[in-house]
Design an enzyme around this catalytic site. Structure first.
Site, PDB file in Angstrom:
ATOM      1  N   ARG A  57      -5.459  -2.285  -1.619  1.00 40.83           N
ATOM      2  CA  ARG A  57      -4.822  -3.594  -0.769  1.00 40.83           C
ATOM      3  C   ARG A  57      -5.494  -3.743   0.496  1.00 40.83           C
ATOM      4  O   ARG A  57      -6.806  -3.433   0.801  1.00 40.83           O
ATOM      5  CB  ARG A  57      -3.413  -3.041  -0.375  1.00 40.83           C
ATOM      6  CG  ARG A  57      -2.580  -2.894  -1.843  1.00 40.83           C
ATOM      7  CD  ARG A  57      -0.940  -2.627  -1.480  1.00 40.83           C
ATOM      8  NE  ARG A  57      -0.557  -3.703  -0.857  1.00 40.83           N
ATOM      9  CZ  ARG A  57       0.928  -3.480  -0.276  1.00 40.83           C
ATOM     10  NH1 ARG A  57       1.223  -2.609  -0.380  1.00 40.83           N
ATOM     11  NH2 ARG A  57       1.385  -4.792   0.298  1.00 40.83           N
ATOM     12  N   GLU A  93       3.401  12.660   1.424  1.00 41.21           N
ATOM     13  CA  GLU A  93       3.573  11.227   1.705  1.00 41.21           C
ATOM     14  C   GLU A  93       3.565  10.339   0.151  1.00 41.21           C
ATOM     15  O   GLU A  93       2.712  10.630  -0.464  1.00 41.21           O
ATOM     16  CB  GLU A  93       2.590  10.837   2.390  1.00 41.21           C
ATOM     17  CG  GLU A  93       2.409   9.442   2.799  1.00 41.21           C
ATOM     18  CD  GLU A  93       1.076   9.068   3.752  1.00 41.21           C
ATOM     19  OE1 GLU A  93       0.567   8.219   3.794  1.00 41.21           O
ATOM     20  OE2 GLU A  93       0.553  10.072   4.345  1.00 41.21           O
ATOM     21  N   ASN A  96       8.034   8.176   2.434  1.00 41.76           N
ATOM     22  CA  ASN A  96       7.446   7.001   2.355  1.00 41.76           C
ATOM     23  C   ASN A  96       7.583   6.183   3.611  1.00 41.76           C
ATOM     24  O   ASN A  96       8.840   5.492   3.879  1.00 41.76           O
ATOM     25  CB  ASN A  96       7.944   6.028   1.249  1.00 41.76           C
ATOM     26  CG  ASN A  96       7.415   4.672   1.148  1.00 41.76           C
ATOM     27  OD1 ASN A  96       6.478   4.297   2.019  1.00 41.76           O
ATOM     28  ND2 ASN A  96       7.407   4.062  -0.216  1.00 41.76           N
ATOM     29  N   ALA A 137       5.264   0.978   6.392  1.00 38.66           N
ATOM     30  CA  ALA A 137       4.360   0.240   7.469  1.00 38.66           C
ATOM     31  C   ALA A 137       4.008   1.082   8.472  1.00 38.66           C
ATOM     32  O   ALA A 137       2.897   0.878   9.141  1.00 38.66           O
ATOM     33  CB  ALA A 137       4.867  -0.887   7.926  1.00 38.66           C
ATOM     34  N   ARG A 154      12.147  -7.384  -2.680  1.00 42.72           N
ATOM     35  CA  ARG A 154      10.712  -7.594  -1.892  1.00 42.72           C
ATOM     36  C   ARG A 154       9.616  -7.485  -2.650  1.00 42.72           C
ATOM     37  O   ARG A 154       9.349  -6.316  -3.231  1.00 42.72           O
ATOM     38  CB  ARG A 154      10.809  -6.751  -0.518  1.00 42.72           C
ATOM     39  CG  ARG A 154       9.576  -7.003   0.044  1.00 42.72           C
ATOM     40  CD  ARG A 154       9.660  -5.956   1.451  1.00 42.72           C
ATOM     41  NE  ARG A 154       8.107  -5.949   1.979  1.00 42.72           N
ATOM     42  CZ  ARG A 154       7.344  -4.898   2.272  1.00 42.72           C
ATOM     43  NH1 ARG A 154       7.948  -3.636   2.109  1.00 42.72           N
ATOM     44  NH2 ARG A 154       6.454  -4.914   2.726  1.00 42.72           N
ATOM     45  N   HIS A 214       3.517   6.459  -1.802  1.00 43.78           N
ATOM     46  CA  HIS A 214       3.523   4.977  -1.734  1.00 43.78           C
ATOM     47  C   HIS A 214       3.534   4.552  -2.991  1.00 43.78           C
ATOM     48  O   HIS A 214       2.798   5.118  -3.801  1.00 43.78           O
ATOM     49  CB  HIS A 214       2.083   4.567  -0.908  1.00 43.78           C
ATOM     50  CG  HIS A 214       2.291   5.022   0.523  1.00 43.78           C
ATOM     51  ND1 HIS A 214       2.826   4.284   1.296  1.00 43.78           N
ATOM     52  CD2 HIS A 214       1.323   6.012   1.096  1.00 43.78           C
ATOM     53  CE1 HIS A 214       2.656   5.058   2.533  1.00 43.78           C
ATOM     54  NE2 HIS A 214       1.821   5.998   2.345  1.00 43.78           N
ATOM     55  N   PRO A 225      10.650   1.806   6.679  1.00 43.96           N
ATOM     56  CA  PRO A 225      11.203   0.239   6.947  1.00 43.96           C
ATOM     57  C   PRO A 225      10.759  -0.728   5.754  1.00 43.96           C
ATOM     58  O   PRO A 225      10.020  -0.625   4.953  1.00 43.96           O
ATOM     59  CB  PRO A 225      10.412  -0.190   8.191  1.00 43.96           C
ATOM     60  CG  PRO A 225       9.320   0.593   8.492  1.00 43.96           C
ATOM     61  CD  PRO A 225       9.606   1.894   7.977  1.00 43.96           C
ATOM     62  N   ASN A 226      12.002  -1.278   5.450  1.00 40.02           N
ATOM     63  CA  ASN A 226      11.994  -2.334   4.524  1.00 40.02           C
ATOM     64  C   ASN A 226      12.075  -1.954   3.119  1.00 40.02           C
ATOM     65  O   ASN A 226      12.454  -2.482   1.963  1.00 40.02           O
ATOM     66  CB  ASN A 226      10.594  -3.317   4.488  1.00 40.02           C
ATOM     67  CG  ASN A 226      10.404  -4.160   5.723  1.00 40.02           C
ATOM     68  OD1 ASN A 226      11.458  -4.802   6.131  1.00 40.02           O
ATOM     69  ND2 ASN A 226       9.358  -3.902   6.455  1.00 40.02           N
ATOM     70  N   TYR A 246       5.852  -3.752  -5.782  1.00 40.16           N
ATOM     71  CA  TYR A 246       6.708  -2.595  -5.430  1.00 40.16           C
ATOM     72  C   TYR A 246       7.944  -2.444  -6.661  1.00 40.16           C
ATOM     73  O   TYR A 246       8.667  -1.706  -6.722  1.00 40.16           O
ATOM     74  CB  TYR A 246       7.572  -2.775  -4.055  1.00 40.16           C
ATOM     75  CG  TYR A 246       6.685  -2.963  -2.941  1.00 40.16           C
ATOM     76  CD1 TYR A 246       5.885  -2.116  -2.510  1.00 40.16           C
ATOM     77  CD2 TYR A 246       6.614  -4.070  -2.187  1.00 40.16           C
ATOM     78  CE1 TYR A 246       5.235  -1.869  -1.387  1.00 40.16           C
ATOM     79  CE2 TYR A 246       5.683  -4.146  -0.939  1.00 40.16           C
ATOM     80  CZ  TYR A 246       4.997  -3.153  -0.640  1.00 40.16           C
ATOM     81  OH  TYR A 246       4.398  -3.261   0.312  1.00 40.16           O
TER      82      TYR A 246
END
Length: 153
Positions: free
Chosen positions: A109, A100, A76, A79, A20, A102, A12-13, A25
């Site tokens: 964070r 995975e 990725n 969320a 964004r 990111h 998502p996103n 990012y």
């Protein structure tokens, strides 16, 4: 025999990359990421099929498809990393290696980002290298696939 295939799955996103939170990012688009992964993979004799969705069930479907259609997955989960038992179960249900990725260093964070539901069932995790992390994940996944192939021959 055709080229071996990898799946690049983005959650998502990530369709909003470049727009964004560019301070977190970066300014590169998802299309740029997909091109980068395809170029790196092609140099190693692999093809890449890319998929992005904001919907958890669609991501589960693509993870499951990899069992028959790909040698491994770069994912990725965005969320869903921190919340999705469904994605974790999908990854653990297939025999193909999964890396995975990111873009940001999730460990620097918010505390809720420090736990990945998927990491324990993935072959590896790349965090904090920006978009270049996708290149590292691709190379690491291919190395894992090829080393497993040599071990089974």
């Amino acid at each position: 025999m055709g080229k071996k295939r990898l799946f690049l799955i983005n959650g998502p996103n990530l369709n909003m990359l470049g727009k964004r939170e560019p301070a977190t990012y970066g300014k590169k688009s998802l299309e740029h990421v997909e091109t980068l992964v395809k170029e790196v993979a092609a140099e190693q004799g692999f093809e890449v099929t890319s998929f992005q969705s904001n919907h958890e069930g669609e991501l589960v479907d693509w993870i499951q498809r990899a069992e028959e259609e790909a040698e491994g997955i770069i994912i990725n989960p965005a969320a869903y990393t921190h919340t999705s038992i469904a994605l974790r179960d999908a990854v653990s249900s297939i025999s193909k290696p999964v890396v995975e990725i990111h873009i940001s260093n999730v460990h620097e964070r918010e505390s809720f980002r420090h736990t990945s539901m998927l990491a324990p069932v993935c072959s590896g995790q790349v965090v904090g290298f920006g978009i270049d992390g996708y290149r590292l994940a691709t190379l690491g996944l291919i190395q894992k696939i090829e080393s497993e192939g040599r071990n089974h021959s």
